[in-house]
Design a protein around this motif. Structure first.
Motif, PDB file in Angstrom:
ATOM      1  N   MET A   1      -5.788  46.688  62.300  1.00 43.04           N
ATOM      2  CA  MET A   1      -5.997  45.346  61.761  1.00 43.04           C
ATOM      3  C   MET A   1      -6.880  45.394  60.508  1.00 43.04           C
ATOM      4  O   MET A   1      -6.577  44.752  59.491  1.00 43.04           O
ATOM      5  N   SER A   2      -7.969  46.167  60.586  1.00 46.78           N
ATOM      6  CA  SER A   2      -8.866  46.250  59.433  1.00 46.78           C
ATOM      7  C   SER A   2      -8.204  47.000  58.278  1.00 46.78           C
ATOM      8  O   SER A   2      -8.381  46.658  57.111  1.00 46.78           O
ATOM      9  N   LYS A   3      -7.420  48.020  58.603  1.00 49.56           N
ATOM     10  CA  LYS A   3      -6.695  48.745  57.556  1.00 49.56           C
ATOM     11  C   LYS A   3      -5.677  47.839  56.867  1.00 49.56           C
ATOM     12  O   LYS A   3      -5.535  47.849  55.637  1.00 49.56           O
ATOM     13  N   TYR A   4      -4.984  47.036  57.660  1.00 52.51           N
ATOM     14  CA  TYR A   4      -3.992  46.129  57.080  1.00 52.51           C
ATOM     15  C   TYR A   4      -4.662  45.099  56.176  1.00 52.51           C
ATOM     16  O   TYR A   4      -4.149  44.760  55.111  1.00 52.51           O
ATOM     17  N   SER A   5      -5.831  44.604  56.605  1.00 53.50           N
ATOM     18  CA  SER A   5      -6.567  43.642  55.775  1.00 53.50           C
ATOM     19  C   SER A   5      -6.977  44.268  54.456  1.00 53.50           C
ATOM     20  O   SER A   5      -6.902  43.628  53.403  1.00 53.50           O
ATOM     21  N   ALA A   6      -7.401  45.536  54.503  1.00 58.43           N
ATOM     22  CA  ALA A   6      -7.780  46.218  53.275  1.00 58.43           C
ATOM     23  C   ALA A   6      -6.584  46.366  52.344  1.00 58.43           C
ATOM     24  O   ALA A   6      -6.684  46.153  51.128  1.00 58.43           O
ATOM     25  N   ARG A   7      -5.448  46.715  52.887  1.00 58.36           N
ATOM     26  CA  ARG A   7      -4.240  46.869  52.071  1.00 58.36           C
ATOM     27  C   ARG A   7      -3.785  45.530  51.490  1.00 58.36           C
ATOM     28  O   ARG A   7      -3.170  45.487  50.423  1.00 58.36           O
TER      29      ARG A   7
ATOM     30  N   TYR B   1       3.510  46.522  60.547  1.00 60.96           N
ATOM     31  CA  TYR B   1       2.656  47.708  60.540  1.00 60.96           C
ATOM     32  C   TYR B   1       3.460  48.965  60.185  1.00 60.96           C
ATOM     33  O   TYR B   1       2.972  49.845  59.478  1.00 60.96           O
ATOM     34  N   VAL B   2       4.685  49.023  60.681  1.00 59.67           N
ATOM     35  CA  VAL B   2       5.526  50.187  60.394  1.00 59.67           C
ATOM     36  C   VAL B   2       5.928  50.205  58.912  1.00 59.67           C
ATOM     37  O   VAL B   2       5.879  51.241  58.244  1.00 59.67           O
ATOM     38  N   ASN B   3       6.316  49.054  58.399  1.00 58.96           N
ATOM     39  CA  ASN B   3       6.724  48.934  56.989  1.00 58.96           C
ATOM     40  C   ASN B   3       5.596  48.274  56.195  1.00 58.96           C
ATOM     41  O   ASN B   3       5.770  47.217  55.588  1.00 58.96           O
ATOM     42  N   TYR B   4       4.435  48.904  56.226  1.00 56.83           N
ATOM     43  CA  TYR B   4       3.227  48.271  55.701  1.00 56.83           C
ATOM     44  C   TYR B   4       3.230  48.095  54.183  1.00 56.83           C
ATOM     45  O   TYR B   4       2.414  47.352  53.648  1.00 56.83           O
ATOM     46  N   ASN B   5       4.119  48.773  53.477  1.00 54.51           N
ATOM     47  CA  ASN B   5       4.162  48.624  52.024  1.00 54.51           C
ATOM     48  C   ASN B   5       4.974  47.410  51.579  1.00 54.51           C
ATOM     49  O   ASN B   5       4.975  47.056  50.402  1.00 54.51           O
ATOM     50  N   GLU B   6       5.667  46.802  52.527  1.00 57.00           N
ATOM     51  CA  GLU B   6       6.421  45.596  52.189  1.00 57.00           C
ATOM     52  C   GLU B   6       5.497  44.387  52.181  1.00 57.00           C
ATOM     53  O   GLU B   6       4.453  44.372  52.829  1.00 57.00           O
ATOM     54  N   ASN B   7       5.904  43.361  51.449  1.00 57.69           N
ATOM     55  CA  ASN B   7       5.108  42.144  51.400  1.00 57.69           C
ATOM     56  C   ASN B   7       5.255  41.372  52.714  1.00 57.69           C
ATOM     57  O   ASN B   7       6.359  41.065  53.146  1.00 57.69           O
ATOM     58  N   ASN B   8       4.120  41.070  53.340  1.00 63.15           N
ATOM     59  CA  ASN B   8       4.114  40.305  54.582  1.00 63.15           C
ATOM     60  C   ASN B   8       3.028  39.242  54.504  1.00 63.15           C
ATOM     61  O   ASN B   8       2.147  39.291  53.636  1.00 63.15           O
ATOM     62  N   VAL B   9       3.084  38.320  55.404  1.00 62.76           N
ATOM     63  CA  VAL B   9       2.078  37.260  55.443  1.00 62.76           C
ATOM     64  C   VAL B   9       0.877  37.792  56.217  1.00 62.76           C
ATOM     65  O   VAL B   9       0.896  37.858  57.447  1.00 62.76           O
ATOM     66  N   SER B  10      -0.182  38.154  55.490  1.00 63.35           N
ATOM     67  CA  SER B  10      -1.292  38.879  56.106  1.00 63.35           C
ATOM     68  C   SER B  10      -2.027  38.054  57.157  1.00 63.35           C
ATOM     69  O   SER B  10      -2.481  38.602  58.170  1.00 63.35           O
ATOM     70  N   PHE B  11      -2.143  36.744  56.952  1.00 61.33           N
ATOM     71  CA  PHE B  11      -2.904  35.960  57.920  1.00 61.33           C
ATOM     72  C   PHE B  11      -2.167  35.868  59.253  1.00 61.33           C
ATOM     73  O   PHE B  11      -2.797  35.737  60.318  1.00 61.33           O
ATOM     74  N   VAL B  12      -0.835  35.978  59.227  1.00 62.74           N
ATOM     75  CA  VAL B  12      -0.066  35.990  60.474  1.00 62.74           C
ATOM     76  C   VAL B  12      -0.315  37.299  61.217  1.00 62.74           C
ATOM     77  O   VAL B  12      -0.520  37.314  62.442  1.00 62.74           O
ATOM     78  N   ILE B  13      -0.300  38.403  60.481  1.00 63.39           N
ATOM     79  CA  ILE B  13      -0.574  39.711  61.090  1.00 63.39           C
ATOM     80  C   ILE B  13      -1.970  39.713  61.702  1.00 63.39           C
ATOM     81  O   ILE B  13      -2.174  40.200  62.818  1.00 63.39           O
ATOM     82  N   ASP B  14      -2.925  39.158  60.971  1.00 63.47           N
ATOM     83  CA  ASP B  14      -4.303  39.116  61.451  1.00 63.47           C
ATOM     84  C   ASP B  14      -4.412  38.283  62.729  1.00 63.47           C
ATOM     85  O   ASP B  14      -5.057  38.688  63.701  1.00 63.47           O
ATOM     86  N   ARG B  15      -3.778  37.126  62.752  1.00 63.45           N
ATOM     87  CA  ARG B  15      -3.861  36.231  63.917  1.00 63.45           C
ATOM     88  C   ARG B  15      -3.243  36.871  65.148  1.00 63.45           C
ATOM     89  O   ARG B  15      -3.838  36.846  66.235  1.00 63.45           O
ATOM     90  N   TYR B  16      -2.081  37.473  64.986  1.00 61.83           N
ATOM     91  CA  TYR B  16      -1.423  38.089  66.131  1.00 61.83           C
ATOM     92  C   TYR B  16      -2.173  39.339  66.600  1.00 61.83           C
ATOM     93  O   TYR B  16      -2.240  39.621  67.803  1.00 61.83           O
ATOM     94  N   SER B  17      -2.742  40.088  65.663  1.00 65.61           N
ATOM     95  CA  SER B  17      -3.515  41.277  66.034  1.00 65.61           C
ATOM     96  C   SER B  17      -4.743  40.876  66.849  1.00 65.61           C
ATOM     97  O   SER B  17      -5.078  41.517  67.854  1.00 65.61           O
ATOM     98  N   LYS B  18      -5.404  39.807  66.422  1.00 61.67           N
ATOM     99  CA  LYS B  18      -6.569  39.321  67.171  1.00 61.67           C
ATOM    100  C   LYS B  18      -6.144  38.822  68.548  1.00 61.67           C
ATOM    101  O   LYS B  18      -6.880  39.003  69.534  1.00 61.67           O
ATOM    102  N   GLY B  19      -4.971  38.208  68.626  1.00 62.38           N
ATOM    103  CA  GLY B  19      -4.456  37.770  69.918  1.00 62.38           C
ATOM    104  C   GLY B  19      -4.204  38.940  70.852  1.00 62.38           C
ATOM    105  O   GLY B  19      -4.482  38.870  72.054  1.00 62.38           O
ATOM    106  N   ILE B  20      -3.689  40.033  70.293  1.00 59.41           N
ATOM    107  CA  ILE B  20      -3.449  41.240  71.091  1.00 59.41           C
ATOM    108  C   ILE B  20      -4.774  41.803  71.607  1.00 59.41           C
ATOM    109  O   ILE B  20      -4.893  42.185  72.778  1.00 59.41           O
TER     110      ILE B  20
END
Length: 283
Positions: free
Chosen positions: A173-179, A238-257
């Protein structure tokens, strides 16, 4: 009546003696408090780092409060670790962990002040904090393993897999936020390994397979099913981390996990206690 009274007193004494015999068995099956504090300490530090990367972009009071809350949680756990370390960690080990944490906190404070005063981060200081986060993560993982492998500590395989999965998710999650943060994307990526996110995602898959082994039922099954559903939704990001994604959605779901993995851990520990009590009573 006298006979009945004597029998009652004898029965109470027998029950008390039985309870004394059972309590060590229940205690050994229960969660080790030092392991629990070290685990929470590791998670809170990654959550603080994750929140900082977001703060470096938005500068919001709400995100700053998230950093402060995570650091305060880590402070509380560090104090708890110091209190519970006797017999499992020596003074030098606790001092080293405390020193690494103090350096991380100091660099976090400097980086927060830079963003508040200048409106953007100092990349050199961000890099210094990132490097210190690596050191802190490695030290805390080392201390966790020392306690976990101690002869006096009993662990549960599924609980340990769930904790490893949660720590890994916090790292990812923190790595994705940095990217996702353009201002710091060229510096440290928020994890304590050089493994890319897609490889870490595979590790998370493997750990969750261990957690779900044995066909859990009831509330535990529901909680782990919810984790699987959330992971299924964001795994490709996470697998295709170089593609453009909505970061706040990834963050919210990661925190939920993370939240639901912690719920699952509590359920598993509770189930272990109940099973230990039942087995001891049967014996």
């Amino acid at each position: 009546m006298i006979h009945s009274g004597r029998w009652t007193r004898a029965s109470l004494m027998a029950l008390f003696a039985c309870a004394l015999m059972l309590s060590p068995l229940i205690s050994r099956a229960a969660e080790n408090p030092l392991l629990s504090s070290l685990y929470d300490f590791r998670i809170s530090n990654f959550e603080a780092l994750n929140a900082y990367y977001q703060f470096s972009v938005n500068g919001s009071t709400e995100t700053l409060n998230d950093i402060v809350a995570s650091i305060n949680a880590s402070n509380a756990e560090m104090n708890s670790i110091s209190e519970k370390a006797s017999g499992l960690l020596n003074d030098d080990q606790v001092a080293r962990l405390n020193q690494d944490f103090d350096k991380f906190k100091d660099l976090m404070r400097q980086n927060i002040n830079d963003v508040r005063q200048n409106g953007y981060p100092d990349l050199r200081l961000v890099s210094d904090m990132a490097n210190q986060a690596v050191t802190l993560s490695r030290t805390s993982a080392e201390m966790y393993d020392i306690v976990r492998t101690s002869e006096s500590v009993t662990t549960d395989k599924r609980v340990e897999a769930a904790r490893a999965a949660a720590v890994l998710m916090a790292q990812m999650m923190s790595k994705y936020s940095a990217r996702s943060t353009s201002s710091v994307s060229q510096t440290f990526q928020g994890a304590d390994t050089e493994e890319p996110l897609d490889e870490q995602a595979k590790q998370f898959d493997a750990l969750m397979s261990e957690v779900t082994a044995g066909h859990p039922s009831g509330e535990l099954h529901q909680t782990l099913s919810s984790v699987a559903s959330k992971w299924g939704f964001i795994r490709s990001s996470y697998v295709n981390y170089n593609e453009n994604n909505v970061s706040f959605v990834i963050d919210r779901y990661s925190k939920g996990i993370l939240e639901e993995l912690n719920q699952a851990i509590e359920l598993m520990i509770g189930n272990d206690r109940a099973a230990a009590t039942a087995n001891a009573s049967a014996g």
